[in-house]
Design a protein around this motif. Structure first.
Motif, PDB file in Angstrom:
ATOM      1  N   LEU A   1       0.795  -1.089   0.082  1.00 26.64           N
ATOM      2  CA  LEU A   1       0.034   0.011   0.033  1.00 26.64           C
ATOM      3  C   LEU A   1       0.915   1.330   0.015  1.00 26.64           C
ATOM      4  CD1 LEU A   1      -2.896  -1.111   2.635  1.00 26.64           C
ATOM      5  CD2 LEU A   1      -3.020  -0.666   0.034  1.00 26.64           C
ATOM      6  N   ALA A   2       1.805   1.330   0.844  1.00 25.93           N
ATOM      7  CA  ALA A   2       2.872   2.311   0.671  1.00 25.93           C
ATOM      8  C   ALA A   2       3.453   2.551  -0.742  1.00 25.93           C
ATOM      9  CB  ALA A   2       4.056   2.125   1.767  1.00 25.93           C
ATOM     10  N   THR A   3       3.864   1.425  -0.984  1.00 22.34           N
ATOM     11  CA  THR A   3       4.467   1.547  -2.566  1.00 22.34           C
ATOM     12  C   THR A   3       3.278   2.257  -3.581  1.00 22.34           C
ATOM     13  OG1 THR A   3       5.845  -0.469  -2.016  1.00 22.34           O
ATOM     14  CG2 THR A   3       5.212   0.076  -4.495  1.00 22.34           C
TER      15      THR A   3
ATOM     16  N   PHE B   1      15.644   7.304  -0.402  1.00 21.42           N
ATOM     17  CA  PHE B   1      15.239   6.229   0.885  1.00 21.42           C
ATOM     18  C   PHE B   1      14.191   5.371   0.493  1.00 21.42           C
ATOM     19  CE2 PHE B   1      18.373   8.865   2.865  1.00 21.42           C
ATOM     20  CZ  PHE B   1      18.377   8.314   4.083  1.00 21.42           C
ATOM     21  N   MET B   2      13.231   5.826  -0.306  1.00 22.75           N
ATOM     22  CA  MET B   2      11.923   5.139  -0.429  1.00 22.75           C
ATOM     23  C   MET B   2      12.070   3.820  -1.155  1.00 22.75           C
ATOM     24  SD  MET B   2       9.368   8.044  -1.549  1.00 22.75           S
ATOM     25  CE  MET B   2       9.081   9.667  -0.568  1.00 22.75           C
TER      26      MET B   2
ATOM     27  N   LEU C   1       2.151  11.957   3.004  1.00 20.76           N
ATOM     28  CA  LEU C   1       1.537  11.748   4.435  1.00 20.76           C
ATOM     29  C   LEU C   1       1.129  10.454   4.454  1.00 20.76           C
ATOM     30  CD1 LEU C   1       0.160  15.310   5.057  1.00 20.76           C
ATOM     31  CD2 LEU C   1       1.839  14.321   6.162  1.00 20.76           C
ATOM     32  N   ALA C   2       0.368   9.843   3.613  1.00 24.04           N
ATOM     33  CA  ALA C   2      -0.271   8.613   3.683  1.00 24.04           C
ATOM     34  C   ALA C   2       0.811   7.421   3.686  1.00 24.04           C
ATOM     35  CB  ALA C   2      -1.167   8.047   2.244  1.00 24.04           C
ATOM     36  N   ALA C   3       1.645   7.862   3.119  1.00 27.67           N
ATOM     37  CA  ALA C   3       3.031   6.736   3.168  1.00 27.67           C
ATOM     38  C   ALA C   3       3.424   6.678   4.685  1.00 27.67           C
ATOM     39  CB  ALA C   3       4.004   7.106   2.031  1.00 27.67           C
ATOM     40  N   LEU C   4       3.467   7.818   4.983  1.00 25.48           N
ATOM     41  CA  LEU C   4       3.995   7.940   6.658  1.00 25.48           C
ATOM     42  C   LEU C   4       3.191   7.258   7.519  1.00 25.48           C
ATOM     43  CD1 LEU C   4       6.389   9.192   8.448  1.00 25.48           C
ATOM     44  CD2 LEU C   4       4.918  11.236   8.611  1.00 25.48           C
TER      45      LEU C   4
END
Length: 483
Positions: A277-279, A383-384, A455-458
């Motif tokens: 989901l973060a991806t 970093f991602m 922000l969602a990824a955080l």
């Protein structure tokens, strides 16, 4: 004999860690270079074959569709039959694709060659698998981060190298260079240790791969064509929905199969789900919309509400120089993954992504301001990109590494296309009357999209439980003396 002993025995004593990482980085560079090398050549392709931009764009689309399917399917094949062998085969096939493109003399031939070349999209997840198989655990995060960073650097270099070849020689020479580097990389990969950590099951449900490739191809094609057809066009909706239905049927079949092509049961883990989901959200924002947006800002004339008036060459050099900085950062993010966990690296990358969105909104009017915001973006992206494969390797068994990271590449590719399409849509909805220039407000909407995605990824990163892998497998101790 244990698995680790078998792996240790497959590595020659004189083979050092930097050499192995260098070979894998070079192999990954071939794939990343091929993905971007034709962007600058499109105007020459249109002129040479007297065709339309829509037809010429298939030179890019054909590669993208095959590359996405290859990342998942060939990642699984590498887990089953040996990653080194599959990497070599993909590089050789890629060289054949370049030869087809340069020798046929027709646009159809170039497109077919590019589709063949697209199999190189499966190289990146295979490289992650080799790293995990042959290196001591303490070196895996750094090596994976460097390979991920190399893809970013090579992608930026593709535009510059192809531009220089077009200006000094001709677009045909791009394929000659691509074939040469693919063959050199294949020869280098022959020096890698033979794969020993392979999945126990050799029987494969080939029906699954036959369904998966066209399913993901239809989804990506619809997303890609949305920039031409628009999201409200029935062709866009129909193509994407058909692909999603086919994907759903494929997933249902794979879950029922005794020997699936891709073991979807592995993805029931909470940590892996959050990583995927973060991806997706990162691919929409900093990895998709931002890269497209920066080139638009740099190359739009200064007479527009937002634009710096740089040439394509100058904009390419700005991106390349900053990409070098990102690649140099990759070992740093890898070391943080090794010491504090990949979750922490994803948190840092997401925070820098938010900072990038804010600085873009405040500083995009000057070249210095854009460079400052792009530096933040580069730190975030570095970093991602390094955190995602390391998060996957913390939870997935070694024998399924390439399979899982391959699907992660597919997710990133698909949602990157969504991000680019959304950015294009926002910019097209608000333009200055009598021109094709987007308003400042339209750009602000894209900046907000990027910030929201970060922000969602955080939030997703913070929901990931910190800790080591749940897969208790013996790690290879090979090359420990070379550290």
């Amino acid at each position: 004999m244990s698995s680790s002993q078998e792996i240790s025995g497959s590595v020659r004593p004189g083979r050092r860690i930097p050499v192995l990482i260098g070979i894998l980085v070079f192999a990954d560079i071939v794939s990343a270079f091929e993905s971007t090398m034709m962007f600058n050549a499109l105007p020459r392709i249109i002129e040479a074959f007297h065709t339309t931009p829509a037809d010429a764009s298939w030179v890019l689309t054909a590669f993208l569709l095959v590359a996405a399917a290859s990342a998942a399917v060939c990642g699984r094949l590498g887990d089953l039959y040996g990653r080194r062998n599959v990497i070599i085969v993909l590089l050789l096939i890629s060289a054949v694709g370049s030869i087809v493109s340069v020798s046929t003399g027709t646009l159809i031939g170039v497109i077919i060659g590019r589709a063949i070349q697209g199999v190189s999209g499966g190289i990146l997840p295979l490289c992650f698998g080799v790293v995990r198989e042959v290196l001591p655990q303490k070196h895996v995060p750094v090596a994976a981060a460097m390979i991920a960073g190399a893809a970013m650097l090579a992608g930026a270099a593709g535009n510059i190298i192809s531009g220089a070849l077009i200006d000094s020689l001709d677009w045909h020479y791009i394929f000659i260079v691509a074939a040469a580097v693919a063959l050199i990389a294949a020869a280098g990969c022959a020096l890698l240790p033979r794969s020993t950590a392979v999945a126990a099951v050799r029987r494969v449900n080939w029906y699954g791969s036959v369904l998966f490739a066209p399913a993901i191809g239809l989804v990506l094609f619809g997303v890609n064509q949305s920039r031409t057809w628009s999201w409200s066009d029935g062709r866009t909706v129909g193509t994407i929905v058909t692909g999603l239905l086919l994907l759903a049927f494929w997933a249902w079949r794979e879950l029922r199969a005794d020997h699936p092509m891709i073991n979807l049961r592995l993805f029931s883990d909470r940590k892996l789900t959050l990583t995927m989901l973060a991806t997706a959200v990162l691919a929409i924002g900093p990895m998709g919309a931002t890269g497209f947006l920066l080139q638009i800002i740099m190359q739009t004339p200064t007479s527009a509400p937002v634009g710096l008036g740089l040439s394509a060459t100058d904009a390419g050099w700005v991106s390349f120089c900053i990409a070098i900085f990102g690649f140099l950062l990759s070992p740093v993010s890898g070391r943080i993954s090794a010491r504090a966990g990949a979750r922490q690296v994803l948190v840092i990358g997401s925070v820098f992504g938010v900072i990038n969105a804010v600085t873009l909104a405040l500083l995009h009017s000057t070249l210095l301001g854009l460079i400052i915001s792009t530096v933040f973006l580069t730190v975030a992206t570095s970093f991602m990109l390094s955190s995602l494969p390391n998060l996957i390797m913390e939870v997935i068994p070694a024998a399924h590494t390439s399979e899982a990271t391959g699907l992660n590449v597919v997710v990133r590719t698909a949602f990157s296309g969504v991000g680019t399409s959304l950015a294009t849509l926002f910019l097209s909805l608000s333009v200055v009357s009598g021109t094709h220039f987007s308003t400042r407000g339209a750009y602000m909407q894209v900046f907000v999209l990027i910030g929201v995605c970060c922000l969602a990824a955080l939030v997703l990163a913070l929901l990931i439980r910190p800790g080591a892998s749940t897969a208790t497998e013996a790690r290879p101790a090979v090359l420990a003396s070379d550290a």
